[in-house]
Design a protein around this motif. Structure first.
Motif, mmCIF file in Angstrom:
data_model
loop_
_atom_site.group_PDB
_atom_site.id
_atom_site.type_symbol
_atom_site.label_atom_id
_atom_site.label_comp_id
_atom_site.label_asym_id
_atom_site.label_seq_id
_atom_site.Cartn_x
_atom_site.Cartn_y
_atom_site.Cartn_z
ATOM 1 N N PRO A 27 36.252 102.247 42.847
ATOM 2 C CA PRO A 27 37.122 102.888 43.838
ATOM 3 C C PRO A 27 37.504 101.864 44.905
ATOM 4 N N ASP A 28 38.687 102.017 45.479
ATOM 5 C CA ASP A 28 39.195 101.045 46.455
ATOM 6 C C ASP A 28 38.223 100.785 47.593
ATOM 7 N N GLU A 29 37.549 101.833 48.050
ATOM 8 C CA GLU A 29 36.653 101.646 49.197
ATOM 9 C C GLU A 29 35.430 100.803 48.843
ATOM 10 N N ARG A 30 35.146 100.610 47.543
ATOM 11 C CA ARG A 30 33.990 99.808 47.125
ATOM 12 C C ARG A 30 34.336 98.334 46.897
ATOM 13 N N ILE A 31 35.618 98.005 46.805
ATOM 14 C CA ILE A 31 36.031 96.625 46.514
ATOM 15 C C ILE A 31 35.449 95.631 47.522
ATOM 16 N N PRO A 32 35.526 95.885 48.843
ATOM 17 C CA PRO A 32 34.943 94.906 49.779
ATOM 18 C C PRO A 32 33.463 94.664 49.513
ATOM 19 N N MET A 33 32.708 95.706 49.175
ATOM 20 C CA MET A 33 31.286 95.555 48.900
ATOM 21 C C MET A 33 31.080 94.699 47.639
ATOM 22 N N ILE A 34 31.878 94.939 46.623
ATOM 23 C CA ILE A 34 31.774 94.170 45.375
ATOM 24 C C ILE A 34 32.106 92.706 45.643
ATOM 25 N N LEU A 35 33.153 92.460 46.422
ATOM 26 C CA LEU A 35 33.521 91.082 46.756
ATOM 27 C C LEU A 35 32.409 90.396 47.545
#
Length: 148
Positions: A27-35
């Motif tokens: 989900p878009d809101e998780r992308i920063p955490m994954i990065l």
């Protein structure tokens, strides 16, 4: 990808596919955490920050009524050579007050044919260098093409 000691490493295709699958499913809101996880693992993949930003920004499409946005932005402004020239900090402040990303707004206006662009080293730039008629200083401006 750049490794710990500054050497350039490349991902094998299997790892690259796994990363792509993770990003596609997230989900878009998780992308920063994954990065952030990739960064802490010292895996720097060019373009992922931009991907995350553009995915988030594209959700803002519905937030902009283009005609109303441009009308309010250009209200009371003088046209110069068939366009409205708004200094970048002023444009950014206007967008911030509207709750819209300035970067997204510039791209949206460009895609709508309402923004003059410039090219820097082959890359499209949504701002243009403009010389101030009084101070003769060159400043970057968002140049909105006047329709009337």
């Amino acid at each position: 990808m750049e490794g710990q000691n500054g050497s350039t490493d490349t991902l094998d295709i299997k790892t690259a596919i796994q990363i792509a699958k993770i990003l596609a499913a997230a989900p878009d809101e998780r992308i920063p955490m994954i990065l952030d996880v990739f960064s802490k693992a010292e895996v720097d993949i060019d373009g992922l920050d931009e991907l995350a930003e553009w995915r988030a920004l594209n959700k803002q499409t519905a937030l902009i009524d283009t005609d109303a946005f441009v009308k309010e932005l250009t209200k009371g402004r003088e046209r110069t050579d068939g366009e409205y020239r708004i200094k970048v900090p002023e444009f950014n402040q206007f967008c911030n007050a509207k709750g819209v990303s300035a970067r997204y707004a510039r791209k949206h206006l460009f895609d709508s044919g309402l923004l003059r662009s410039s090219t820097d080293n082959g890359k499209t730039n949504y701002t243009c260098p403009v010389q101030d008629t009084e101070s003769k200083k060159t400043e970057r401006c968002v140049c909105i093409i006047a329709n009337n």
